[in-house]
Motif scaffolding. Structure first.
Motif, PDB file in Angstrom:
ATOM      1  N   ARG A  18       8.805   9.906 -10.493  1.00  0.00           N
ATOM      2  CA  ARG A  18       9.482   9.098  -9.463  1.00  0.00           C
ATOM      3  C   ARG A  18       8.821   7.724  -9.345  1.00  0.00           C
ATOM      4  NH1 ARG A  18      11.956  11.544  -5.192  1.00  0.00           N
ATOM      5  NH2 ARG A  18      12.303   9.413  -4.499  1.00  0.00           N
ATOM      6  N   LEU A  19       7.513   7.700  -9.397  1.00  0.00           N
ATOM      7  CA  LEU A  19       6.817   6.411  -9.336  1.00  0.00           C
ATOM      8  C   LEU A  19       7.214   5.532 -10.516  1.00  0.00           C
ATOM      9  CD1 LEU A  19       3.197   7.485  -8.282  1.00  0.00           C
ATOM     10  CD2 LEU A  19       4.702   5.955  -7.000  1.00  0.00           C
ATOM     11  N   SER A  20       7.246   6.131 -11.666  1.00  0.00           N
ATOM     12  CA  SER A  20       7.566   5.393 -12.883  1.00  0.00           C
ATOM     13  C   SER A  20       8.965   4.801 -12.800  1.00  0.00           C
ATOM     14  CB  SER A  20       7.426   6.349 -14.076  1.00  0.00           C
ATOM     15  OG  SER A  20       7.511   5.650 -15.265  1.00  0.00           O
TER      16      SER A  20
ATOM     17  N   TRP B  88       6.288  10.688  -1.446  1.00  0.00           N
ATOM     18  CA  TRP B  88       5.190   9.720  -1.520  1.00  0.00           C
ATOM     19  C   TRP B  88       3.963  10.209  -0.768  1.00  0.00           C
ATOM     20  CZ3 TRP B  88       7.360   7.752  -5.297  1.00  0.00           C
ATOM     21  CH2 TRP B  88       8.663   7.230  -5.285  1.00  0.00           C
ATOM     22  N   SER B  89       4.175  11.139   0.133  1.00  0.00           N
ATOM     23  CA  SER B  89       3.044  11.646   0.912  1.00  0.00           C
ATOM     24  C   SER B  89       2.332  12.797   0.219  1.00  0.00           C
ATOM     25  CB  SER B  89       3.522  12.104   2.292  1.00  0.00           C
ATOM     26  OG  SER B  89       4.156  11.046   2.959  1.00  0.00           O
TER      27      SER B  89
ATOM     28  N   ASP C  66       0.852  -1.189   0.000  1.00  0.00           N
ATOM     29  CA  ASP C  66       0.000   0.000   0.000  1.00  0.00           C
ATOM     30  C   ASP C  66       0.887   1.237   0.000  1.00  0.00           C
ATOM     31  OD1 ASP C  66      -2.804   1.107   2.111  1.00  0.00           O
ATOM     32  OD2 ASP C  66      -1.805   2.017   0.377  1.00  0.00           O
ATOM     33  N   LEU C  67       0.812   2.020  -1.053  1.00  0.00           N
ATOM     34  CA  LEU C  67       1.655   3.220  -1.163  1.00  0.00           C
ATOM     35  C   LEU C  67       1.330   4.243  -0.085  1.00  0.00           C
ATOM     36  CD1 LEU C  67       1.694   3.548  -5.038  1.00  0.00           C
ATOM     37  CD2 LEU C  67       3.736   3.452  -3.599  1.00  0.00           C
ATOM     38  N   ASN C  68       0.178   4.090   0.577  1.00  0.00           N
ATOM     39  CA  ASN C  68      -0.188   5.049   1.619  1.00  0.00           C
ATOM     40  C   ASN C  68       0.565   4.787   2.927  1.00  0.00           C
ATOM     41  OD1 ASN C  68      -2.382   6.619   0.285  1.00  0.00           O
ATOM     42  ND2 ASN C  68      -3.348   4.598   0.173  1.00  0.00           N
ATOM     43  N   THR C  69       1.143   3.586   3.086  1.00  0.00           N
ATOM     44  CA  THR C  69       1.746   3.231   4.377  1.00  0.00           C
ATOM     45  C   THR C  69       3.248   3.009   4.220  1.00  0.00           C
ATOM     46  OG1 THR C  69       1.483   0.856   4.069  1.00  0.00           O
ATOM     47  CG2 THR C  69      -0.381   2.055   5.023  1.00  0.00           C
TER      48      THR C  69
END
Lengths: 1132, 230
Positions: free
Chosen positions: A979-981, A824-825, A805-808
């Motif tokens: 950055r995600l890519s 990421w936040s 989970d990218l949120n955590t």
């Protein structure tokens, strides 16, 4: 002299005029037949593509879990195989990413790469790869260049299970190869795909050994029942003989598969575990629902009582004190749910402890004490969440389990073989060496090392197996083993073999070639689309034919009157005229076929080039079938005859005396009667218009449909009323002092011709306005929650689903990211599971038979957002909640994009469709709502809970929606995407702005509209050119009249004004009528703001219509202005 | 082939044309009785209704009130198909404008008459040839109207009118478009052929000479036919 002789004589005598009529008929046929040929060509092209892409493959079996290639050999050895099929090849097929190894501006990476290894059909040397041109261009590589292929690692263990290894290093690997060959052309080596789609795949063929070495994980401590690495595959491809390529062939093949399959192919093994006891286990840890039931039935058939086993790991086992608080605890104890716990059956709220667990220095428990369990479960996002047996639903153990008995450390009380292999734990010599899955926190200080040393993973705690199923059962299975007496093992095995089917392991063959060929008959007939787009062209040609034919009748009115005077009956006169028209139609349609071939060739060329955005492939070619030629020809003849039918009908009503006098038209009394009929018809149509405008309020129609059809009906009503008025002679205004008024009055002297001219121009204006209104404007602000992107400004698609989970922080760690990086936040992420299937958006021309499906998590359902177009009856304001509603007939609710539902699925809210789950079983889905202009055009949306039951193996997030937090700028989001890519490249991700995705969908719609506009413009050209011809010819007829005006002293300028006034009035009236009625029709569409109208462009287009029309008038005016001679007077 | 004796009885025929105001009465109670072989010229000023009367007699127009009978038949009581057949077999028309089909030869124009009745057979062809010879156009039979003089065209029209041996022969200014000499020749020929056919002949003409050739005259003025009962 015969009737035929008269017809032939007429055809030749009036050949110039007939040539023009036949030319108009030819154009109509060319457009109609051409459109049908386009439909044929697209259909045939897609079919050819489907066949070429699969090469020799007729049937395919693709599984989520790997199996031994030996299965293919056993299948090929089946007696039925050789009779119906030629060969079976085993291979590997995965989906991943690719990147070149260049740096800086030269660096390139891509996702959505189909990576295949098929030794025996496509041999590739170790270290090499064969890629197709599409991939080569994406990566900007040539032969000899090194590339990296990101591939998923295949795992037997379900990703959602407690012990699944979800970290990045366990999910994906990189295969480094060199480009050996770039496969060009359209052969299957360059285009292979099991999916039905016309879009080019990115394709990479690799060496099977190379691929296996990367994708096969060998977990520590795994059973030896696993296939050797060199034998692992997940794909079987079969080439059939001629009569077995279809559905029946697949049935035969699946039957043979059932015979060839053994328990090992399903990952099952029956082996001794204890003296006198054998156990059925699975290398996938969990047996799975189908196999569990089959095992129960097999045991019953073998006459044995099975021991059902469900083993789990508890974080803590707590004995509760009188006040309910934990009085004593043991940690990291294995708990076994058994159908027959040691000492006998126990109730659902009872528990059994072995002596060690109950010992004084551990739980210090006695019979009757209360015990609670706490353990990890996977949350919706895959995170490990600690739960307690006190919170578990559907148990009667809310207050704790009652200790039923304490058993000695013998037999089941200390049986380590009850516990399946858990990588990182059961293979560790000590608890200190445990390597638990990410997110599972083990406090080694609390672990019972002594127990581990002596008894290993033997369960310490026992509950009823039903209780275990309720506590930690999951969609991928509840039981970890089934035990039977060793003496009955063989009988049990035989009974089990009879009951298990390949489908229980997700193994079944699809007649993939037959299915893809059938899907090539897409949901929308291109022939019909192009007939619709060519409508104006066909209508213009038809109207022109009607005009010219009517003109010809007028010119020959005296002859026709003579025939009547001689005694030719009205019916006979009509038949003679019709026969002439039919002869012209046959000739015109025949010539039109040649034009149709040219037109369709041009359209296909356009689809490959200018309009490639709409179709996504350059593989479309012209293909003409005799049936289509015949249909097009017949349709052309029919349209031509329809065009002239009005004039032919009126011919029969005309009185011979009037015709002899040169007065074409019905007598005044009949005109009046016809006038009443016309007025009534016009009023009724106008009333119908009001009805259509009002219908949307009653929910009968969408506002757009109601107003658009109302606008069209209003236009028709206006034309009917105009015709009625002019026929009754009331359109003639009093001729006043100015010659302009004479011109205006003259406009109604030939009502039929004038109405046709007005109608032609009104149609042009109507189509221009409606097309302009439906053109998609700029993509709306995707950050709005009610936009088609629901407030998510970016979307991530991963070919290797993200198991974090990218949120955590834990989730980011699992994905190999720096959990503390603040970037990421900047956003909130909503992950969605994806069951791979067909892209059902407008980008795919093929029929949707197995659509891709997204699982919508509960958080997103509660969040709401997006804009809904339609839905079933509901009181709920948040229509996402419809996904969670239960239905009486077990149909699973789904949501789809409105365009997808309307044009591809052909479903309305409330309708159902069938899809197959991972095991090939059919399920009914019910469409409960549709989204307006959404980013989900390509998939169906299903509640995540239901998704998991249908597709348990499709775990991890295949799609992640990204919503920027407040204050994050577009530049910040662009950096986040980058950055995600880069950081998640190993998962073969594509990250793009949702606006880009919406724009791609809009581009398809706008391309079709642009094509419609182009064809409409051709029709407009034809219409106005024909109008000019008609105007010129009618002026030639009236030369004597104009000569009289000249003789009377009207100057050339005034005669010019007369002609211009007459025809400019028709031109203006036509454009006005069309614009006003179309404007009313598109008012709601424009009002929604979804389709902002480019008024400047529209004004320019309408101005173009007026300009072309005026040019036609100028030619006519020049004729009027020339000098007339007395000879022209005598022509009267 | 000769038909049964057919009398023409016109009884109180009126014809009104609707206008924006009061209807325009063109014929006012016209009555006429003729037997086979009778000939009459209808004269009168322009706009007196002569062509209207001729059109009604030829069933090309309907009377507003009154009746017309040819023999035992009231043609306006017939259906459209029967009326067409009636016209084809019982009535012959000669127009001022001759109204030949420009795309057909002289012979073909003549054969339109039997074609209207059904089909052209050898008897019809023979009769056409004989009639054309009678009017001196044998060597012009294969010519188009554009290749014939005005008088020749009118002779073709006369032959066409006589092809089906009509009971009633109507002529509307048959020599109106011809010069005096041609007109006289055509007029003589027409009357001679009409007499030979035994048909009832009604000629509308401005030509005093033609009216004199016909013999009996009736005057139509203001919609009233004077000397209309025989």
């Amino acid at each position: 002299m015969t009737s035929l002789g008269l017809i032939l004589r007429n055809l030749w005598h009036f050949r110039r005029q007939n040539l023009a009529i036949a030319a108009g008929m030819a154009v109509a046929t060319a457009a109609l037949a051409g459109a049908l040929m386009v439909g044929d060509s697209v259909r045939v092209s897609l079919r050819d593509l489907a066949i070429r892409r699969l090469g020799p493959v007729d049937h395919a079996m693709s599984t989520a879990a790997p199996f031994d290639a030996d299965l293919g050999e056993r299948l090929a050895a089946d007696p039925a195989f050789a009779a119906h099929f030629k060969r079976c090849i085993a291979g590997l097929s995965v989906r991943g990413g690719a990147s070149n190894r260049k740096s800086g501006a030269q660096a390139a990476q891509t996702a959505g790469v189909s990576i295949l290894a098929l030794d025996g059909w496509m041999d590739v040397a170790p270290g090499r790869c064969v890629i197709n041109r599409t991939l080569a261009e994406d990566l900007n590589v040539a032969v000899g260049d090194p590339i990296d292929l990101t591939v998923p690692m295949l795992s037997d263990l379900p990703l959602d299970s407690l012990m699944a290894r979800r970290q990045r290093q366990n999910r994906a690997a990189v295969l480094r190869v060199t480009v050996g060959t770039i496969a060009d052309g359209d052969g299957w080596e360059a285009t292979f795909s099991l999916q039905s789609s016309q879009r080019a795949e990115r394709l990479a063929w690799v060496n099977a050994g190379d691929l296996r070495a990367k994708v096969v994980r060998r977990p520590r401590g795994r059973a030896t029942s696993q296939p050797a690495v060199a034998r692992v595959c997940n794909l079987l491809l079969v080439q059939a003989r001629a009569d077995s390529a279809g559905k029946e062939g697949a049935v035969t093949l699946n039957e043979a598969l059932g015979r060839a399959m053994n328990l090992g192919d399903l990952g099952l093994e029956i082996a001794p575990v204890e003296p006198g006891t054998a156990a059925l286990t699975s290398r996938r840890t969990y047996l799975g629902p189908g196999i569990e039931q089959a095992a129960r039935d097999a045991a019953e058939a073998a006459g044995v009582q099975p021991q059902l086993v469900s083993v789990y790991l508890a974080n803590a086992v707590n004995r509760a004190a009188a006040d309910g608080r934990p009085a004593a605890s043991i940690h990291y104890a294995v708990v076994a749910g058994l159908s027959e716990p040691p000492g006998g059956a126990v109730g659902p709220d009872e528990i059994v402890l072995n002596e060690w667990a109950a010992g004084a220095d551990r739980l210090n428990a006695r019979v009757g004490d209360t015990v609670r369990l706490s353990y990890y479960r996977r949350g919706p996002g895959g995170e490990l969440v600690e739960q307690s047996s006190a919170d578990a639903p559907s148990t009667s153990a809310g207050q704790g389990f009652r200790v039923a008995r304490i058993v000695p450390m013998a037999g089941l009380g200390a049986d380590r073989k009850l516990t399946p292999s858990f990588e990182g734990m059961t293979d560790a010599a000590t608890i200190g060496q445990w390597d638990p899955p990410a997110g599972m926190h083990i406090d080694r200080k609390l672990a019972d090392e002594a127990y581990w040393d002596r008894y290993g993973p033997a369960p310490q705690v026992f509950v009823n197996v039903r209780t275990a199923e309720r506590l930690w059962g999951d969609v991928f299975g509840d039981l970890t083993s089934v035990r039977v007496p060793a003496a009955s093992a063989e009988a049990f095995a035989a009974e089990l073999r009879r009951r298990v089917t390949p489908m229980m392991g997700g193994m079944f063959f699809r007649p993939v070639k037959a299915q893809n060929v059938a899907a090539a008959d897409g949901p929308t007939d291109f022939g019909q689309i192009f007939i619709g787009m060519s409508f104006y062209l066909i209508a213009a040609a038809g109207l022109l034919v009607a005009l010219l034919f009517g003109l010809g009748i007028e010119q020959r009115s005296r002859q026709i009157g003579l025939l009547g005077a001689l005694g030719f009956g009205r019916g006979r006169v009509r038949r003679l005229a019709l026969a002439e028209a039919a002869a012209l139609a046959v000739v015109g349609a025949s010539v039109g076929l040649a034009g149709a071939a040219g037109y369709s060739w041009l359209v296909m060329a356009g689809l490959r080039t200018w309009w490639v955005a709409a179709v996504g492939t350059t593989q479309l070619h012209l293909a003409v079938t005799p049936a289509t030629v015949a249909t097009g020809w017949a349709a052309g003849v029919a349209v031509a005859l329809l065009a002239v039918s009005g004039a032919v009908w009126r011919l029969g009503r005309a009185e011979a005396a009037a015709l002899l006098a040169g007065a074409w038209g019905v007598p005044t009394m009949a005109r009046r009667r016809g006038g009443r009929v016309g007025r009534v018809a016009g009023v009724l149509m106008a009333a119908g218009t009001v009805g259509l405008f009002v219908a949307p309020m009653a929910g009968g129609l969408s506002p757009q449909a109601g107003f658009l059809s109302g606008g069209g009906l209003l236009l028709a009503a206006a034309l009917v009323l105009l015709a009625t008025r002019w026929r009754a002679g009331r359109g003639s205004r009093k001729v006043g002092a100015a010659v302009v008024s004479l011109g205006l009055a003259n406009a109604s002297r030939n009502p039929g011709r004038s109405v046709l001219a007005v109608g032609l121009l009104a149609l042009a204006a109507f189509s221009l306005v409606t097309v302009a209104a439906f053109r998609e404007g700029e993509v709306s602000d995707t950050s709005r929650k009610t936009s088609g992107a629901g407030g998510f400004t970016a979307i991530l698609q991963a070919d290797i689903p993200l198991a974090g989970d990218l949120n955590t922080a834990d989730g980011r760690l699992a994905l190999g990211l720096d959990a503390n990086d603040p970037i990421w936040s900047d956003a909130t992420y909503v992950g969605m599971r994806l069951a791979p299937g067909q892209d059902i958006s407008c980008l795919n021309l093929t029929r949707p038979t197995h659509p891709a499906i997204l699982g919508v998590p509960e958080a997103m359902i509660l969040r709401g957002g997006f804009a809904f177009a339609r839905n079933i009856d509901t009181q709920q304001e948040n229509r996402w909640l419809l996904l969670t509603d239960a239905s009486a007939d077990d149909a699973i609710p789904v949501i789809a994009d409105d365009d997808t539902a309307t044009y591809l699925l052909k479903l309305a809210p409330g309708d159902t469709m069938s899809v197959a789950d991972a095991g090939g079983h059919a399920h009914t889905l019910r469409l409960v709502a549709t989204l307006k202009g959404s980013i989900f055009q390509g998939q169906l949306l299903m509640a995540d809970a239901r998704f998991r039951s249908l597709f348990p193996a499709d775990a991890g997030d295949g799609v992640v929606l990204i919503e920027p937090k407040a204050g994050v700028t577009p530049a910040g989001m662009a950096e986040l995407r980058r950055r995600l890519s880069a950081s998640l490249a190993d998962f073969a991700v594509r990250v793009e702005p949702t606006a880009d995705r919406l724009a791609r969908y809009q581009e398809v719609a706008n391309t079709y509209l642009a094509t419609f506009q182009l064809l409409g413009a051709l029709g407009l050209l034809l219409g106005t050119a024909g109008l000019a011809v008609v105007l010129v010819r009618s002026l030639i007829e009236r030369r004597s009249e104009l000569a009289l005006l000249a003789a009377m002293g009207f100057a050339p300028g005034r005669r010019l004004l007369l002609v211009v006034a007459e025809n400019a009035w028709l031109l203006l009236l036509g454009v006005l009528l069309g614009t006003v009625t179309a404007g009313l029709g598109v008012a709601p569409t424009v009002a929604t703001g979804a389709h902002p109208l480019n008024f400047a462009a529209l004004a320019a287009s309408l101005g173009g219509v007026l300009l072309v029309g005026l040019l036609a008038l100028v030619v006519a005016a020049r004729l009027a202005a020339r000098h007339y001679t007395p000879a022209d007077l005598r022509r009267e | 082939m000769s038909g049964t004796p057919d009398s023409l009885v016109v009884d109180q025929v009126t014809r009104d044309y609707p206008t924006a105001g009061e209807p325009l009465r063109v014929l006012r109670g016209v009555s006429l009785r003729m037997t086979p072989g009778d000939r009459v010229a209808v004269v009168g000023p322009s706009g007196s209704g002569k062509s209207t009367l001729l059109n009604i007699l030829g069933t090309l127009d309907r009377p507003t009130t009154g009746s017309v009978r040819l023999g035992a038949t009231d043609p306006f009581a017939l259906g459209a198909r029967e009326l067409a057949a009636f016209r084809a077999s019982r009535i012959g028309f000669v127009f001022q404008e001759h109204h030949l089909l420009g795309q057909c030869t002289a012979l073909e124009n003549v054969l339109l008459a039997p074609l209207a009745r059904g089909r052209v057979d050898d008897a019809a062809r023979n009769r056409a040839a004989a009639l054309l010879e009678r009017v001196g156009l044998t060597d012009r039979a294969g010519h188009l109207p554009s290749e014939l003089s005005g008088g020749e065209r009118q002779r073709v029209a006369i032959v066409r009118a006589l092809m089906n041996e009509p009971s009633l022969l109507l002529a509307d200014e048959p020599t109106g478009n011809l010069d005096a000499q041609s007109g006289r020749r055509v007029g003589d020929l027409f009357l001679e052929l009409a007499r030979e056919s035994g048909a009832i002949l009604v000629v509308v003409t401005h030509s005093a000479a033609l009216a004199e050739q016909v013999g009996r005259s009736l005057r139509l003025e203001g919609g009233v036919l004077t000397d209309g009962t025989q």
